[in-house]
Design a protein around this motif. Sequence first.
Motif, mmCIF file in Angstrom:
data_model
loop_
_atom_site.group_PDB
_atom_site.id
_atom_site.type_symbol
_atom_site.label_atom_id
_atom_site.label_comp_id
_atom_site.label_asym_id
_atom_site.label_seq_id
_atom_site.Cartn_x
_atom_site.Cartn_y
_atom_site.Cartn_z
ATOM 1 N N LEU A 131 40.728 9.386 52.123
ATOM 2 C CA LEU A 131 41.894 9.118 52.955
ATOM 3 C C LEU A 131 41.900 10.022 54.185
ATOM 4 C CD1 LEU A 131 44.637 8.693 50.190
ATOM 5 C CD2 LEU A 131 43.569 6.890 51.543
ATOM 6 N N ARG A 132 41.539 11.264 54.008
ATOM 7 C CA ARG A 132 41.489 12.184 55.143
ATOM 8 C C ARG A 132 40.432 11.739 56.162
ATOM 9 N NH1 ARG A 132 43.140 15.120 50.870
ATOM 10 N NH2 ARG A 132 44.792 16.660 51.234
ATOM 11 N N ARG A 133 39.260 11.365 55.675
ATOM 12 C CA ARG A 133 38.206 10.915 56.578
ATOM 13 C C ARG A 133 38.614 9.621 57.296
ATOM 14 N NH1 ARG A 133 34.929 12.584 52.183
ATOM 15 N NH2 ARG A 133 34.648 10.424 51.493
ATOM 16 N N ALA A 134 39.285 8.732 56.578
ATOM 17 C CA ALA A 134 39.737 7.480 57.187
ATOM 18 C C ALA A 134 40.729 7.759 58.307
ATOM 19 C CB ALA A 134 40.368 6.577 56.124
ATOM 20 N N LEU A 135 41.642 8.681 58.056
ATOM 21 C CA LEU A 135 42.631 9.018 59.077
ATOM 22 C C LEU A 135 41.954 9.647 60.296
ATOM 23 C CD1 LEU A 135 45.634 8.549 59.090
ATOM 24 C CD2 LEU A 135 45.981 10.891 58.290
ATOM 25 N N GLU A 136 40.952 10.466 60.070
ATOM 26 C CA GLU A 136 40.198 11.063 61.178
ATOM 27 C C GLU A 136 39.490 9.980 61.990
ATOM 28 O OE1 GLU A 136 37.631 13.800 59.227
ATOM 29 O OE2 GLU A 136 39.223 15.262 58.787
ATOM 30 N N PHE A 137 38.929 8.978 61.304
ATOM 31 C CA PHE A 137 38.250 7.873 61.983
ATOM 32 C C PHE A 137 39.232 7.143 62.896
ATOM 33 C CE2 PHE A 137 36.926 3.499 62.432
ATOM 34 C CZ PHE A 137 35.544 3.547 62.561
ATOM 35 N N VAL A 138 40.417 6.829 62.382
ATOM 36 C CA VAL A 138 41.416 6.104 63.167
ATOM 37 C C VAL A 138 41.874 6.946 64.356
ATOM 38 C CG1 VAL A 138 43.716 5.082 63.136
ATOM 39 C CG2 VAL A 138 42.176 4.728 61.189
ATOM 40 N N HIS A 139 42.133 8.221 64.126
ATOM 41 C CA HIS A 139 42.591 9.079 65.215
ATOM 42 C C HIS A 139 41.528 9.214 66.299
ATOM 43 C CE1 HIS A 139 45.872 11.146 62.574
ATOM 44 N NE2 HIS A 139 46.276 10.007 63.107
ATOM 45 N N ALA A 140 40.273 9.260 65.892
ATOM 46 C CA ALA A 140 39.195 9.345 66.884
ATOM 47 C C ALA A 140 39.177 8.093 67.751
ATOM 48 C CB ALA A 140 37.853 9.530 66.175
ATOM 49 N N TYR A 141 39.361 6.924 67.126
ATOM 50 C CA TYR A 141 39.394 5.678 67.899
ATOM 51 C C TYR A 141 40.655 5.625 68.766
ATOM 52 C CZ TYR A 141 39.400 0.752 69.105
ATOM 53 O OH TYR A 141 39.413 -0.433 69.806
ATOM 54 N N ALA A 142 41.803 5.963 68.156
ATOM 55 C CA ALA A 142 43.071 5.884 68.889
ATOM 56 C C ALA A 142 43.114 6.858 70.052
ATOM 57 C CB ALA A 142 44.233 6.164 67.933
ATOM 58 N N GLY A 143 42.364 7.954 69.943
ATOM 59 C CA GLY A 143 42.356 8.925 71.020
ATOM 60 C C GLY A 143 41.808 8.379 72.315
ATOM 61 N N THR A 144 41.017 7.324 72.232
ATOM 62 C CA THR A 144 40.455 6.709 73.436
ATOM 63 C C THR A 144 41.175 5.424 73.821
ATOM 64 O OG1 THR A 144 38.852 5.405 72.152
ATOM 65 C CG2 THR A 144 38.188 7.628 72.847
ATOM 66 N N ARG A 145 42.174 5.035 73.009
ATOM 67 C CA ARG A 145 42.905 3.788 73.269
ATOM 68 C C ARG A 145 44.393 4.036 73.167
ATOM 69 N NH1 ARG A 145 39.426 -0.652 72.355
ATOM 70 N NH2 ARG A 145 41.156 -1.866 73.219
ATOM 71 N N ASP A 146 45.197 3.103 73.630
ATOM 72 C CA ASP A 146 46.649 3.215 73.525
ATOM 73 C C ASP A 146 47.086 2.666 72.179
ATOM 74 O OD1 ASP A 146 49.509 1.730 75.264
ATOM 75 O OD2 ASP A 146 49.321 3.555 74.039
ATOM 76 N N GLY A 147 46.800 3.418 71.129
ATOM 77 C CA GLY A 147 47.077 2.883 69.803
ATOM 78 C C GLY A 147 47.910 3.782 68.936
ATOM 79 N N VAL A 148 48.645 4.719 69.560
ATOM 80 C CA VAL A 148 49.471 5.634 68.767
ATOM 81 C C VAL A 148 50.920 5.466 69.159
ATOM 82 C CG1 VAL A 148 49.935 8.046 68.172
ATOM 83 C CG2 VAL A 148 47.596 7.307 68.607
ATOM 84 N N ARG A 149 51.770 5.248 68.175
ATOM 85 C CA ARG A 149 53.208 5.265 68.442
ATOM 86 C C ARG A 149 53.720 6.623 67.993
ATOM 87 N NH1 ARG A 149 56.873 1.535 69.684
ATOM 88 N NH2 ARG A 149 55.421 -0.155 69.288
ATOM 89 N N ASP A 150 54.219 7.410 68.918
ATOM 90 C CA ASP A 150 54.544 8.797 68.603
ATOM 91 C C ASP A 150 55.985 8.991 68.171
ATOM 92 O OD1 ASP A 150 55.969 8.487 70.915
ATOM 93 O OD2 ASP A 150 54.775 9.878 72.125
ATOM 94 N N GLY A 151 56.719 7.901 68.045
ATOM 95 C CA GLY A 151 58.110 8.017 67.587
ATOM 96 C C GLY A 151 59.076 8.388 68.696
ATOM 97 N N SER A 152 58.586 8.503 69.921
ATOM 98 C CA SER A 152 59.493 8.863 71.024
ATOM 99 C C SER A 152 60.136 7.625 71.623
ATOM 100 C CB SER A 152 58.691 9.579 72.095
ATOM 101 O OG SER A 152 57.670 8.758 72.635
#
Length: 405
Positions: free
Chosen positions: A384-405
């Motif tokens: 699960l930790r590795r999966a989350l790291e994979f997603v964050h690495a991809y999202a870091g280059t794309r507009d794919g994070v909703r930060d709750g703001s």
Amino acid sequence: MTEITTAQPRSLTTALDIPRPPDLSWYVQARQPVGYEVNLTRGLLNPDNPALARSVGADGYTSVRTLVVVDKVVDGLYGKALRAYFDAWRVDARWKVMPGDEDTKNLEQAVEVTAAMTEMGILRRTEKVVVVGGGVLMDVVGLAASLYRRGAPYVRVPTTLVGQVDAGVGVKTGVNHGTHKNRLGTYFAPEITLIDPEFLRTVEPRHIANGLAEIIKMALIKDASLFRLLEETVAGIDGDALADCGPAMGEVVSRAIAGMLDELEPNLWEWVLERSVDYGHTFSPSLELRADPPLLHGEAVAVDMAVCVALAVGRGLLSQADAERALGLMVAARLPIAHPVFTPELLEVGLADAVKHRDGLQRLPLTNGIGDCVFVNDVTGDELRRALEFVHAYAGTRDGVRDGS
């Protein structure tokens, strides 16, 4: 002289040869058939379209009664047309306008619907309840209908995309309870679900994306052709395009609904707990109730699906290229694929809760290539930790994070 003998009555126990306790037991077995219709139609509120009138037993000549429970936002948009339609068909409609937000998805709202049924004096079998709104209100009213006198017939008219392709086509009802999504609920089929894409013209873009998450889910686990069609059309999918229901959009919606029904029909009561339609619904309930500001259901499902895509890559079930296609489609659909609240610890909490819900096993559906799925029962915290790291690495280059703001 002939002697007349009066026969002594035998006890019922003796007559039926029933053993005495503690060896007394019965086994009862019965089956209840279920049948309901899902009807994709156009111009549902046009009096020339008889579909809604016939669903409540109206013929235009004899007056019939019905209780209409309508989302307050939908009532503001379509209330006048709804009332004119029922008047044209001589339907004596009693109206209950209610909120349809996630924070009102509770038992108190369901009881409020039953109170409206009591006040109307609704007949148990021949008079229907019609619910017009999104998935939340359909769940609340469906639960109320299942509880009222142990079952009153109802009709669904979903007005959101998630309602039309997901919440409105199955038999589950439910409300949130405590810190849990849909913890209280029943299986109770409507008599019919009437789907009119025209309602989607007034649905705001965020809620269109909310429904697209459930369509992407079906594409990932069941329908590679639908996935490719979404890739080709996602940039142009909005409420107007869906309402116009041209060839491409008509195929997107119909394939999503057909795929969902194909998965649900053999297992309506969930006797089999390995359900491909649970894809994206393992971790998302924990996120959906904890995110602040709140996430919509489909947004939480998208974040869950992104983690599952990464898990599939880690297990060699999905190629890197297809994983990027899947995540890219979610981002193109204006869905988040990550969220700050979604930590490795919360993923483990969500998985543990899913294990309880799935009778002691993870039964976690993962994509086995795009358009197919398998179930796994041995996902670890490290994965699960590795999966989350994979997603964050991809999202870091794309507009794919909703930060709750």
